[in-house]
Write a protein that holds these residues in place. Structure first.
Motif, mmCIF file in Angstrom:
data_model
loop_
_atom_site.group_PDB
_atom_site.id
_atom_site.type_symbol
_atom_site.label_atom_id
_atom_site.label_comp_id
_atom_site.label_asym_id
_atom_site.label_seq_id
_atom_site.Cartn_x
_atom_site.Cartn_y
_atom_site.Cartn_z
ATOM 1 N N PHE A 40 0.855 -1.184 0.000
ATOM 2 C CA PHE A 40 0.000 0.000 0.000
ATOM 3 C C PHE A 40 0.888 1.229 0.000
ATOM 4 O O PHE A 40 2.110 1.131 0.157
ATOM 5 N N GLU A 41 0.276 2.394 -0.182
ATOM 6 C CA GLU A 41 1.011 3.653 -0.129
ATOM 7 C C GLU A 41 0.592 4.439 1.104
ATOM 8 O O GLU A 41 -0.581 4.446 1.477
ATOM 9 N N ASP A 42 1.576 5.111 1.705
ATOM 10 C CA ASP A 42 1.248 5.999 2.815
ATOM 11 C C ASP A 42 0.678 7.303 2.237
ATOM 12 O O ASP A 42 0.604 7.463 1.011
ATOM 13 N N PRO A 43 0.253 8.253 3.060
ATOM 14 C CA PRO A 43 -0.357 9.481 2.539
ATOM 15 C C PRO A 43 0.547 10.306 1.618
ATOM 16 O O PRO A 43 0.061 11.131 0.847
ATOM 17 N N ASP A 44 1.860 10.093 1.672
ATOM 18 C CA ASP A 44 2.777 10.818 0.794
ATOM 19 C C ASP A 44 3.184 10.015 -0.432
ATOM 20 O O ASP A 44 4.046 10.441 -1.197
ATOM 21 N N GLY A 45 2.574 8.843 -0.616
ATOM 22 C CA GLY A 45 2.881 8.024 -1.783
ATOM 23 C C GLY A 45 4.067 7.095 -1.600
ATOM 24 O O GLY A 45 4.500 6.452 -2.555
ATOM 25 N N LEU A 46 4.618 7.014 -0.382
ATOM 26 C CA LEU A 46 5.709 6.070 -0.128
ATOM 27 C C LEU A 46 5.124 4.663 -0.065
ATOM 28 O O LEU A 46 4.088 4.438 0.569
ATOM 29 N N VAL A 47 5.776 3.710 -0.717
ATOM 30 C CA VAL A 47 5.255 2.348 -0.771
ATOM 31 C C VAL A 47 5.697 1.591 0.479
ATOM 32 O O VAL A 47 6.879 1.567 0.832
ATOM 33 N N VAL A 48 4.724 0.984 1.130
ATOM 34 C CA VAL A 48 4.934 0.223 2.357
ATOM 35 C C VAL A 48 4.426 -1.192 2.113
ATOM 36 O O VAL A 48 3.455 -1.399 1.376
ATOM 37 N N GLU A 49 5.084 -2.151 2.733
ATOM 38 C CA GLU A 49 4.686 -3.551 2.600
ATOM 39 C C GLU A 49 4.661 -4.174 3.999
ATOM 40 O O GLU A 49 5.566 -3.951 4.796
ATOM 41 N N LEU A 50 3.619 -4.933 4.270
ATOM 42 C CA LEU A 50 3.546 -5.716 5.494
ATOM 43 C C LEU A 50 3.780 -7.162 5.095
ATOM 44 O O LEU A 50 3.062 -7.703 4.265
ATOM 45 N N VAL A 51 4.810 -7.774 5.683
ATOM 46 C CA VAL A 51 5.193 -9.145 5.347
ATOM 47 C C VAL A 51 4.881 -10.047 6.528
ATOM 48 O O VAL A 51 5.355 -9.801 7.640
ATOM 49 N N ALA A 52 4.106 -11.099 6.275
ATOM 50 C CA ALA A 52 3.788 -12.080 7.313
ATOM 51 C C ALA A 52 4.850 -13.170 7.268
ATOM 52 O O ALA A 52 5.000 -13.865 6.276
ATOM 53 N N ARG A 53 5.593 -13.282 8.363
ATOM 54 C CA ARG A 53 6.721 -14.211 8.413
ATOM 55 C C ARG A 53 6.854 -14.745 9.845
ATOM 56 O O ARG A 53 6.652 -14.017 10.798
ATOM 57 N N THR A 54 7.224 -16.001 9.950
ATOM 58 C CA THR A 54 7.510 -16.570 11.265
ATOM 59 C C THR A 54 8.716 -15.851 11.851
ATOM 60 O O THR A 54 9.717 -15.670 11.180
ATOM 61 N N SER A 55 8.590 -15.434 13.093
ATOM 62 C CA SER A 55 9.667 -14.704 13.737
ATOM 63 C C SER A 55 9.559 -14.845 15.248
ATOM 64 O O SER A 55 8.461 -15.022 15.783
ATOM 65 N N THR A 56 10.673 -14.740 15.920
ATOM 66 C CA THR A 56 10.668 -14.727 17.378
ATOM 67 C C THR A 56 10.504 -13.307 17.911
ATOM 68 O O THR A 56 10.310 -13.117 19.104
ATOM 69 N N LYS A 57 10.574 -12.319 17.013
ATOM 70 C CA LYS A 57 10.402 -10.927 17.441
ATOM 71 C C LYS A 57 8.973 -10.723 17.934
ATOM 72 O O LYS A 57 8.023 -11.253 17.372
ATOM 73 N N GLN A 58 8.844 -9.940 18.991
ATOM 74 C CA GLN A 58 7.541 -9.583 19.529
ATOM 75 C C GLN A 58 7.594 -8.129 19.966
ATOM 76 O O GLN A 58 8.660 -7.564 20.140
ATOM 77 N N THR A 59 6.441 -7.551 20.141
ATOM 78 C CA THR A 59 6.381 -6.188 20.651
ATOM 79 C C THR A 59 5.297 -6.101 21.714
ATOM 80 O O THR A 59 4.296 -6.812 21.642
ATOM 81 N N SER A 60 5.513 -5.255 22.679
ATOM 82 C CA SER A 60 4.477 -4.992 23.668
ATOM 83 C C SER A 60 3.803 -3.650 23.386
ATOM 84 O O SER A 60 2.868 -3.270 24.076
ATOM 85 N N TRP A 61 4.291 -2.930 22.363
ATOM 86 C CA TRP A 61 3.710 -1.632 22.015
ATOM 87 C C TRP A 61 2.496 -1.845 21.122
ATOM 88 O O TRP A 61 2.610 -2.392 20.030
#
Length: 189
Positions: free
Chosen positions: A118-139
């Protein structure tokens, strides 16, 4: 001598409106607004930082808001896509969330990994990748739980007019390795 890189430290971009950027990256994508400084080369320009709960290297994207800036042209020598890592199974959540905020999405797959472009409001292309990872966030922010939250960068797509030279630089000087290749992309790690 080959040097070893720990990966992407941060990505920076120029945007038009600071509040719109705060709203999109903080409230829609759920990244933490880490800090605001100034551009040391131009102290009249803010420098906005977003990342995980600690602002850890490998999670931070920064923006220089420049009111009145026009849309840039896409070309060699820039980050063409900023990819974020999200938990497996969360892409349908993100598709709905982005669509509910008026952001069009395109489901795709690269190297066997599902993603959402998708594009952000300024037209920058962003991608969300679903991948197995041990990384986690509490935020998390309202409407996003830790089961969906962005946990850091999944990578960046570099645009290059000479991909072979770019690969030589990244592998020879920074210690990256080629881990995948298809007709359109070369993946380094």
């Amino acid at each position: 001598m080959t040097k070893q890189s720990a990966g992407i430290h941060h990505i920076s971009a120029m945007v038009k409106d600071p509040q719109r950027t705060l709203d999109f990256y903080g409230n829609v994508l759920g990244l933490r607004f880490v800090k605001q400084t100034v551009n040391f080369d131009d102290p009249g320009t803010y420098h906005l930082y977003f990342g995980d709960e600690q602002g850890s290297p490998g999670t931070v994207i920064t923006f220089f808001p420049i009111p009145g800036i026009g849309k840039g042209s896409v070309g060699s020598g820039q980050v063409g896509v900023t990819a974020y890592l999200v938990p497996e199974g969360s892409l349908l959540f993100w598709e709905k969330r982005l669509n509910d905020h008026g952001v069009g999405t395109v489901a795709t797959e690269r190297f066997g990994e599902p993603s959402l472009l998708f594009e952000d409001p300024d037209g920058l292309v962003v991608e969300l990748v679903a991948r197995t990872s041990t990384k986690q966030t509490s935020w998390v922010v309202p409407g996003v739980t830790s089961r969906e939250a962005i946990v850091g960068f999944a990578g960046a797509t570099l645009l290059s007019k000479d991909p072979e030279a770019t690969v030589r630089l990244l592998t020879g000087l920074f210690g990256f390795e080629t881990v995948g290749e298809d007709s359109e992309w070369i993946r380094l790690e």
